[in-house]
Design a protein around this motif. Structure first.
Motif, PDB file in Angstrom:
ATOM      1  N   VAL A  48     -26.655  25.825   1.507  1.00 48.47           N
ATOM      2  CA  VAL A  48     -25.417  25.198   1.678  1.00 48.47           C
ATOM      3  C   VAL A  48     -24.685  25.173   0.059  1.00 48.47           C
ATOM      4  N   THR A  49     -23.698  25.596  -0.485  1.00 48.28           N
ATOM      5  CA  THR A  49     -23.723  25.590  -2.042  1.00 48.28           C
ATOM      6  C   THR A  49     -22.777  23.706  -1.366  1.00 48.28           C
ATOM      7  N   VAL A  50     -23.101  23.260  -3.071  1.00 49.24           N
ATOM      8  CA  VAL A  50     -22.185  21.782  -2.885  1.00 49.24           C
ATOM      9  C   VAL A  50     -21.387  21.808  -4.529  1.00 49.24           C
ATOM     10  N   ARG A  51     -21.261  22.556  -4.646  1.00 47.35           N
ATOM     11  CA  ARG A  51     -20.633  22.921  -6.568  1.00 47.35           C
ATOM     12  C   ARG A  51     -20.264  24.628  -6.404  1.00 47.35           C
ATOM     13  N   PRO A  52     -19.105  24.632  -7.168  1.00 49.88           N
ATOM     14  CA  PRO A  52     -18.472  26.462  -6.884  1.00 49.88           C
ATOM     15  C   PRO A  52     -19.640  26.510  -8.594  1.00 49.88           C
ATOM     16  N   GLY A  53     -19.456  27.576  -8.152  1.00 51.93           N
ATOM     17  CA  GLY A  53     -20.320  28.507  -9.904  1.00 51.93           C
ATOM     18  C   GLY A  53     -21.796  28.509  -9.741  1.00 51.93           C
ATOM     19  N   VAL A  54     -22.121  28.472  -8.597  1.00 51.58           N
ATOM     20  CA  VAL A  54     -23.181  28.768  -7.765  1.00 51.58           C
ATOM     21  C   VAL A  54     -24.152  29.741  -8.617  1.00 51.58           C
TER      22      VAL A  54
END
Length: 220
Positions: A48-54
């Motif tokens: 699960v990504t927790v910030r944009p731009g990963v």
């Protein structure tokens, strides 16, 4: 709005980590994402990504990215199509600020393994929900009962405010009453979660607003 999405994504990542831990799987959380190196339980993502731009390559390196892998793209800004993934579904994060609770009865806490088994059967998740969840200080499993004591709906609250709402279900035709009952269970607390389009209207009718878009990818 981005702050609300970040909050919802982090809460959801924590819930995924709790579920995986109840199955003996140890996850990792950092500034980019939560992930688990082995396949997560049914219906749960491997990351699960927790910030944009990963970065996609770095994210996929953290998981078993073969067939069956799934990724919750919390900001709908990844393109995993070049890595064998397809879009499983799109959804919207939702947020409800602290508001006076609706005039609905709250949901009942689920407190024993037998009660959890009955709840899981009504939900349809079966063995996914294990008794270890009941002992976790940041998890509340909640049920709605009819006059005969049968479970007619329920949900899970996770976190400690904002509370994340997940696994909401109903055995009736309208889930709006369960959404309102969740709000009545933690009156005055902010709530976050996500819903797909078919179920979004019920959450909005209970006082939630739609914030950012999310996307779930599946390796076919």
């Amino acid at each position: 709005m981005l702050k609300d999405v970040r909050t919802a994504a982090r809460d959801n990542a924590e819930w995924c980590d709790i579920v995986c831990a109840s199955h003996g799987l140890t996850g990792q959380t950092d500034a980019d994402a939560w992930s688990v190196p082995h396949r997560s339980p049914q219906w749960y993502p491997d990351a699960v990504t927790v910030r944009p731009g990963v970065a996609a390559v770095a994210l996929l390196a953290r998981i078993d990215a073969g067939p069956g892998a799934s990724v919750k793209d919390s900001f709908a800004d990844l393109d995993l199509s070049g890595y064998g993934f397809r879009v499983l579904f799109d959804a919207r994060w939702i947020h409800r600020p602290p508001l006076p609770p609706p005039v609905d009865p709250p949901l009942d806490p689920v407190g024993t393994a037998d009660e959890l088994a009955a709840w899981a059967a009504a939900h349809g998740g079966g063995e996914l929900f294990r008794p270890a969840l009941l002992a976790h200080p940041r998890v509340r499993v909640l049920a709605r009962h009819d006059a005969r004591g049968a479970i007619t709906g329920g949900a899970v609250l996770s976190g400690d405010g904002p509370y994340g709402v997940s696994n909401l279900f109903t055995r009736t035709d309208d889930s709006c009453d369960i959404w309102r009952a969740v709000c009545a269970t933690v009156p005055g607390a902010p709530l976050v979660g996500y819903e797909t389009t078919p179920e979004l209207a019920a959450a909005l009718a209970a006082g939630f607003t739609a914030t950012g878009q999310l996307r779930v990818w599946l390796h076919a």
